[in-house]
Design a protein around this motif. Structure first.
Motif, PDB file in Angstrom:
ATOM      1  N   VAL A  65       0.839  -1.212   0.000  1.00  0.00           N
ATOM      2  CA  VAL A  65       0.000   0.000   0.000  1.00  0.00           C
ATOM      3  C   VAL A  65       0.870   1.258   0.000  1.00  0.00           C
ATOM      4  O   VAL A  65       0.484   2.291  -0.529  1.00  0.00           O
ATOM      5  N   CYS A  66       2.084   1.138   0.598  1.00  0.00           N
ATOM      6  CA  CYS A  66       2.982   2.310   0.649  1.00  0.00           C
ATOM      7  C   CYS A  66       3.456   2.715  -0.741  1.00  0.00           C
ATOM      8  O   CYS A  66       3.784   3.869  -0.971  1.00  0.00           O
ATOM      9  N   VAL A  67       3.554   1.733  -1.640  1.00  0.00           N
ATOM     10  CA  VAL A  67       4.068   2.063  -2.973  1.00  0.00           C
ATOM     11  C   VAL A  67       2.937   2.257  -3.998  1.00  0.00           C
ATOM     12  O   VAL A  67       3.186   2.384  -5.192  1.00  0.00           O
ATOM     13  N   THR A  68       1.699   2.294  -3.513  1.00  0.00           N
ATOM     14  CA  THR A  68       0.580   2.548  -4.428  1.00  0.00           C
ATOM     15  C   THR A  68       0.531   4.047  -4.726  1.00  0.00           C
ATOM     16  O   THR A  68       0.470   4.876  -3.814  1.00  0.00           O
ATOM     17  N   SER A  69       0.568   4.374  -6.010  1.00  0.00           N
ATOM     18  CA  SER A  69       0.677   5.778  -6.402  1.00  0.00           C
ATOM     19  C   SER A  69      -0.605   6.563  -6.133  1.00  0.00           C
ATOM     20  O   SER A  69      -1.717   6.056  -6.302  1.00  0.00           O
ATOM     21  N   SER A  70      -0.422   7.830  -5.785  1.00  0.00           N
ATOM     22  CA  SER A  70      -1.569   8.742  -5.627  1.00  0.00           C
ATOM     23  C   SER A  70      -2.361   8.842  -6.933  1.00  0.00           C
ATOM     24  O   SER A  70      -3.560   9.101  -6.914  1.00  0.00           O
ATOM     25  N   ARG A  71      -1.678   8.650  -8.049  1.00  0.00           N
ATOM     26  CA  ARG A  71      -2.368   8.729  -9.348  1.00  0.00           C
ATOM     27  C   ARG A  71      -3.500   7.700  -9.396  1.00  0.00           C
ATOM     28  O   ARG A  71      -4.605   7.988  -9.838  1.00  0.00           O
ATOM     29  N   ASP A  72      -3.221   6.491  -8.907  1.00  0.00           N
ATOM     30  CA  ASP A  72      -4.235   5.438  -8.884  1.00  0.00           C
ATOM     31  C   ASP A  72      -5.292   5.717  -7.818  1.00  0.00           C
ATOM     32  O   ASP A  72      -6.484   5.514  -8.037  1.00  0.00           O
ATOM     33  N   ILE A  89     -16.805   1.046  -3.849  1.00  0.00           N
ATOM     34  CA  ILE A  89     -15.382   0.719  -3.975  1.00  0.00           C
ATOM     35  C   ILE A  89     -15.026  -0.190  -2.792  1.00  0.00           C
ATOM     36  O   ILE A  89     -15.258   0.173  -1.636  1.00  0.00           O
ATOM     37  N   ALA A  90     -14.492  -1.357  -3.089  1.00  0.00           N
ATOM     38  CA  ALA A  90     -14.088  -2.270  -2.016  1.00  0.00           C
ATOM     39  C   ALA A  90     -12.574  -2.393  -2.028  1.00  0.00           C
ATOM     40  O   ALA A  90     -11.936  -2.278  -3.078  1.00  0.00           O
ATOM     41  N   THR A  91     -12.004  -2.594  -0.852  1.00  0.00           N
ATOM     42  CA  THR A  91     -10.552  -2.822  -0.793  1.00  0.00           C
ATOM     43  C   THR A  91     -10.181  -3.455   0.543  1.00  0.00           C
ATOM     44  O   THR A  91     -11.027  -3.604   1.434  1.00  0.00           O
ATOM     45  N   PHE A  92      -8.910  -3.841   0.682  1.00  0.00           N
ATOM     46  CA  PHE A  92      -8.427  -4.364   1.956  1.00  0.00           C
ATOM     47  C   PHE A  92      -8.229  -3.201   2.940  1.00  0.00           C
ATOM     48  O   PHE A  92      -7.943  -2.072   2.515  1.00  0.00           O
ATOM     49  N   GLY A  93      -8.311  -3.526   4.238  1.00  0.00           N
ATOM     50  CA  GLY A  93      -8.265  -2.506   5.283  1.00  0.00           C
ATOM     51  C   GLY A  93      -7.047  -1.600   5.221  1.00  0.00           C
ATOM     52  O   GLY A  93      -7.161  -0.388   5.439  1.00  0.00           O
ATOM     53  N   ASP A  94      -5.872  -2.163   4.900  1.00  0.00           N
ATOM     54  CA  ASP A  94      -4.649  -1.339   4.933  1.00  0.00           C
ATOM     55  C   ASP A  94      -4.690  -0.183   3.948  1.00  0.00           C
ATOM     56  O   ASP A  94      -3.980   0.794   4.100  1.00  0.00           O
ATOM     57  N   MET A  95      -5.499  -0.363   2.897  1.00  0.00           N
ATOM     58  CA  MET A  95      -5.488   0.633   1.817  1.00  0.00           C
ATOM     59  C   MET A  95      -6.340   1.854   2.167  1.00  0.00           C
ATOM     60  O   MET A  95      -6.130   2.943   1.627  1.00  0.00           O
ATOM     61  N   LEU A 338       2.382  14.620  15.161  1.00  0.00           N
ATOM     62  CA  LEU A 338       2.307  15.100  13.772  1.00  0.00           C
ATOM     63  C   LEU A 338       1.871  13.980  12.834  1.00  0.00           C
ATOM     64  O   LEU A 338       0.829  14.063  12.193  1.00  0.00           O
ATOM     65  N   CYS A 339       2.689  12.933  12.750  1.00  0.00           N
ATOM     66  CA  CYS A 339       2.314  11.796  11.908  1.00  0.00           C
ATOM     67  C   CYS A 339       2.239  10.553  12.783  1.00  0.00           C
ATOM     68  O   CYS A 339       3.261  10.100  13.311  1.00  0.00           O
ATOM     69  N   THR A 340       1.061  10.040  12.980  1.00  0.00           N
ATOM     70  CA  THR A 340       0.837   8.846  13.806  1.00  0.00           C
ATOM     71  C   THR A 340      -0.168   7.951  13.068  1.00  0.00           C
ATOM     72  O   THR A 340      -0.821   8.414  12.131  1.00  0.00           O
ATOM     73  N   PRO A 341      -0.313   6.707  13.518  1.00  0.00           N
ATOM     74  CA  PRO A 341      -1.310   5.861  12.847  1.00  0.00           C
ATOM     75  C   PRO A 341      -2.727   6.447  12.942  1.00  0.00           C
ATOM     76  O   PRO A 341      -3.575   6.153  12.117  1.00  0.00           O
ATOM     77  N   TYR A 342      -2.968   7.298  13.954  1.00  0.00           N
ATOM     78  CA  TYR A 342      -4.308   7.907  14.080  1.00  0.00           C
ATOM     79  C   TYR A 342      -4.495   9.017  13.062  1.00  0.00           C
ATOM     80  O   TYR A 342      -5.599   9.338  12.657  1.00  0.00           O
ATOM     81  N   ASN A 343      -3.392   9.636  12.715  1.00  0.00           N
ATOM     82  CA  ASN A 343      -3.462  10.721  11.748  1.00  0.00           C
ATOM     83  C   ASN A 343      -2.243  10.624  10.826  1.00  0.00           C
ATOM     84  O   ASN A 343      -1.317  11.419  10.893  1.00  0.00           O
ATOM     85  N   PRO A 344      -2.242   9.604   9.969  1.00  0.00           N
ATOM     86  CA  PRO A 344      -1.055   9.385   9.143  1.00  0.00           C
ATOM     87  C   PRO A 344      -0.898  10.458   8.069  1.00  0.00           C
ATOM     88  O   PRO A 344      -1.886  10.851   7.452  1.00  0.00           O
ATOM     89  N   ILE A 345       0.321  10.924   7.887  1.00  0.00           N
ATOM     90  CA  ILE A 345       0.557  11.897   6.815  1.00  0.00           C
ATOM     91  C   ILE A 345       1.022  11.165   5.558  1.00  0.00           C
ATOM     92  O   ILE A 345       0.539  11.415   4.468  1.00  0.00           O
ATOM     93  N   GLY A 346       1.934  10.256   5.747  1.00  0.00           N
ATOM     94  CA  GLY A 346       2.413   9.494   4.590  1.00  0.00           C
ATOM     95  C   GLY A 346       1.944   8.052   4.657  1.00  0.00           C
ATOM     96  O   GLY A 346       1.520   7.583   5.720  1.00  0.00           O
ATOM     97  N   PRO A 347       2.013   7.332   3.529  1.00  0.00           N
ATOM     98  CA  PRO A 347       1.525   5.950   3.493  1.00  0.00           C
ATOM     99  C   PRO A 347       2.284   4.997   4.424  1.00  0.00           C
ATOM    100  O   PRO A 347       1.727   4.012   4.895  1.00  0.00           O
ATOM    101  N   CYS A 348       3.560   5.313   4.710  1.00  0.00           N
ATOM    102  CA  CYS A 348       4.356   4.399   5.551  1.00  0.00           C
ATOM    103  C   CYS A 348       3.851   4.318   6.984  1.00  0.00           C
ATOM    104  O   CYS A 348       4.264   3.441   7.738  1.00  0.00           O
ATOM    105  N   MET A 349       2.989   5.265   7.393  1.00  0.00           N
ATOM    106  CA  MET A 349       2.471   5.248   8.763  1.00  0.00           C
ATOM    107  C   MET A 349       1.111   4.538   8.830  1.00  0.00           C
ATOM    108  O   MET A 349       0.536   4.386   9.893  1.00  0.00           O
ATOM    109  N   VAL A 350       0.603   4.073   7.677  1.00  0.00           N
ATOM    110  CA  VAL A 350      -0.767   3.560   7.669  1.00  0.00           C
ATOM    111  C   VAL A 350      -0.827   2.051   7.937  1.00  0.00           C
ATOM    112  O   VAL A 350      -1.355   1.605   8.947  1.00  0.00           O
ATOM    113  N   SER A 351      -0.262   1.289   7.037  1.00  0.00           N
ATOM    114  CA  SER A 351      -0.454  -0.159   7.075  1.00  0.00           C
ATOM    115  C   SER A 351       0.421  -0.802   8.149  1.00  0.00           C
ATOM    116  O   SER A 351       1.475  -0.278   8.512  1.00  0.00           O
TER     117      SER A 351
END
Ligand code: SF4
Lengths: 366, 79
Positions: A65-72, A89-95, A338-351
């Motif tokens: 999910v971290c390498v999924t482009s914003s374009r998509d 739209i359906a997807t897995f939770g991490d996305m 600033l960037c936490t799993p509760y309020n992720p700024i970048g994708p690396c903090m999400v999944s």
């Protein structure tokens, strides 16, 4: 089946000692893994603390999910907004919480802009489509580990007509190969992703081991697995060899899952693909072959893509984290509210597989 | 995302391509379209609701032997 022996404390400590003993015979050894679940185990079992200072375990681009482009992400969100009354739209939770240029699927859905449903498995996805008259588009994310199951459902199952797939699947071996070719990663050895290799095979990395003289060892996810793989890498260095080896023999066949590979190749072909923060990577994504293109949501609905998209939110350094250039704590936005799993700024903090998220889970607010 | 969970097959439906897997007290629907000859009792690695590999008891033992060989320093890059 008793798999506890792979986390047996005495075994883990003897492996750490054996590594320690051998570590004087070489200088800096940078081992990159390309799997979020490896980072998860490494953090959870504090494996970096068991290694000598000259062995660095570096987290690479191992979180799909971290390498999924914003374009998509933007394309699916914009389509979902324009067709709110007609589609889900359906997807897995991490996305869900990975932000595109403006919205994540979660934030757009929370704002009432589109219909989003999370699924855990492909059976749930099929069930969801069966129980609605709306079009269901699966935002289909994941490395070959996920792409093969998706392909198997497409090939063998009688799917409801209102179900289609927006593939953002990526193929790890070619991703890593091209990053190495481009000189974007600077490493001495690779710890191969055990579960992605279940499909691709360890053999898919022979080219990398040969061309770049990199010892490559596929590893399982228990602490003894990871430390033995490190030891196998050291043993290769001692013997001056660079081969693709398999530590994870109880699950993984050297040649991979042939049936999975065939299914994958029947349904999808390799295509150039944008990896978030890393740009276009040759033959590193999966897209539909002509025979199954009727299930390709991008074609079925003529989904539009914009070339104006934002991969990195201001200040986020995910691209450097993904390439192992910096550690999460070197990002000025890491934690501190600033960037936490509760309020992720970048994708690396999400999944659960994102490097920043894995560090936060263990280190928390530093 | 790539988290695979080892589970045991407890039922295979008539279609032969789906059934039920169990780990602990949790039972789950599972597809068996990318493994050969699934049988009740087999241990499998489940990912995204699909069994992607069988886990072999014998190979788990061999895996431990491999780790012992690593400790002895006798692995040298052979398959
Ligand atoms: S801490 Fe947050 S902002 Fe910084 S690199 Fe990680 S995800 Fe991006």
């Amino acid at each position: 089946m008793d798999l506890n022996k792979f986390k047996d404390k005495n075994l883990v400590l003897s492996l750490a000692q054996a590594i320690q003993k051998k570590s004087n015979s070489f200088g800096l050894l940078r081992i990159m893994h390309v799997c979020g679940t490896h980072e998860n185990s490494i953090m959870r079992y504090a494996l970096r603390d068991l290694l000598p200072n000259n062995i660095k375990l570096i987290a690479g681009p191992g979180c799909p999910v971290c390498v999924t482009s914003s374009r998509d992400i933007d394309a699916i969100i914009n389509f979902g907004i324009k067709n709110k009354s007609k589609c889900i739209i359906a997807t897995f939770g991490d996305m869900l919480r990975v932000k595109g240029s403006q919205y994540s699927l979660f934030s757009a859905s929370k704002a009432g802009l589109l219909n989003v449903k999370m699924v855990y498995g492909l059976d749930e996805l099929i069930e969801l489509a069966r129980n609605t008259k709306k079009e269901v588009i699966f935002f289909s994310v994941g490395f070959e580990t996920t792409a093969a199951p998706v392909a198997s459902v497409i090939k063998n199952y009688n799917l409801p007509e209102n179900l289609s797939f927006f593939s953002v699947h990526k193929y790890t071996p070619n991703g890593v190969l091209e990053l190495l070719k481009a000189g974007k990663i600077n490493i001495d050895a690779l710890l191969l992703p055990g579960h992605a290799c279940v499909i691709s095979g360890v053999s898919a990395y022979e080219k990398i081991a040969d061309n770049f003289k990199l010892p490559c060892v596929a590893a399982g996810f228990e602490p003894a697995d990871i430390l033995s793989a490190v030891l196998m890498i050291i043993n290769q260095i001692e013997h001056k060899t660079s081969k693709a080896e398999n530590e994870y023999k109880r699950v993984l066949k050297y040649e991979g899952n042939k049936l999975g590979q065939k299914t994958l190749n029947d349904v999808f072909g390799l295509t150039d693909s944008i990896w978030r923060g890393l740009g276009i990577i040759r033959k590193s994504g999966f897209d539909f072959n002509a025979k199954y293109n009727f299930l390709n949501a991008k074609a079925k609905f003529n989904i539009q893509f914009s070339n104006k998209y934002i991969e990195e939110q201001k200040g986020c350094r995910c691209a450097e984290v993904i390439l192992g250039v910096i550690e999460p704590t070197q990002c000025p936005l890491y934690a501190k509210g600033l960037c936490t799993p509760y309020n992720p700024i970048g994708p690396c903090m999400v999944s659960d597989e994102g490097t920043c998220r894995n560090w936060w889970e263990v280190k928390g607010e530093i | 995302m790539c988290i695979g969970v080892p589970m045991q097959i407890v039922e295979i439906y008539e279609d032969g391509i789906s059934g039920v897997v169990e780990a602990g007290n949790t039972k789950k629907h599972c597809f068996f379209m990318v493994i050969e000859n699934p049988k009740v009792g087999d241990y499998v690695l489940v990912h995204a609701g699909t069994a992607i590999a069988k886990i072999d008891e014998q190979e788990a033992k061999e895996n431990i032997e491999l780790i012992d060989q690593c400790l002895l320093g006798t692995t040298d890059g052979s398959k």
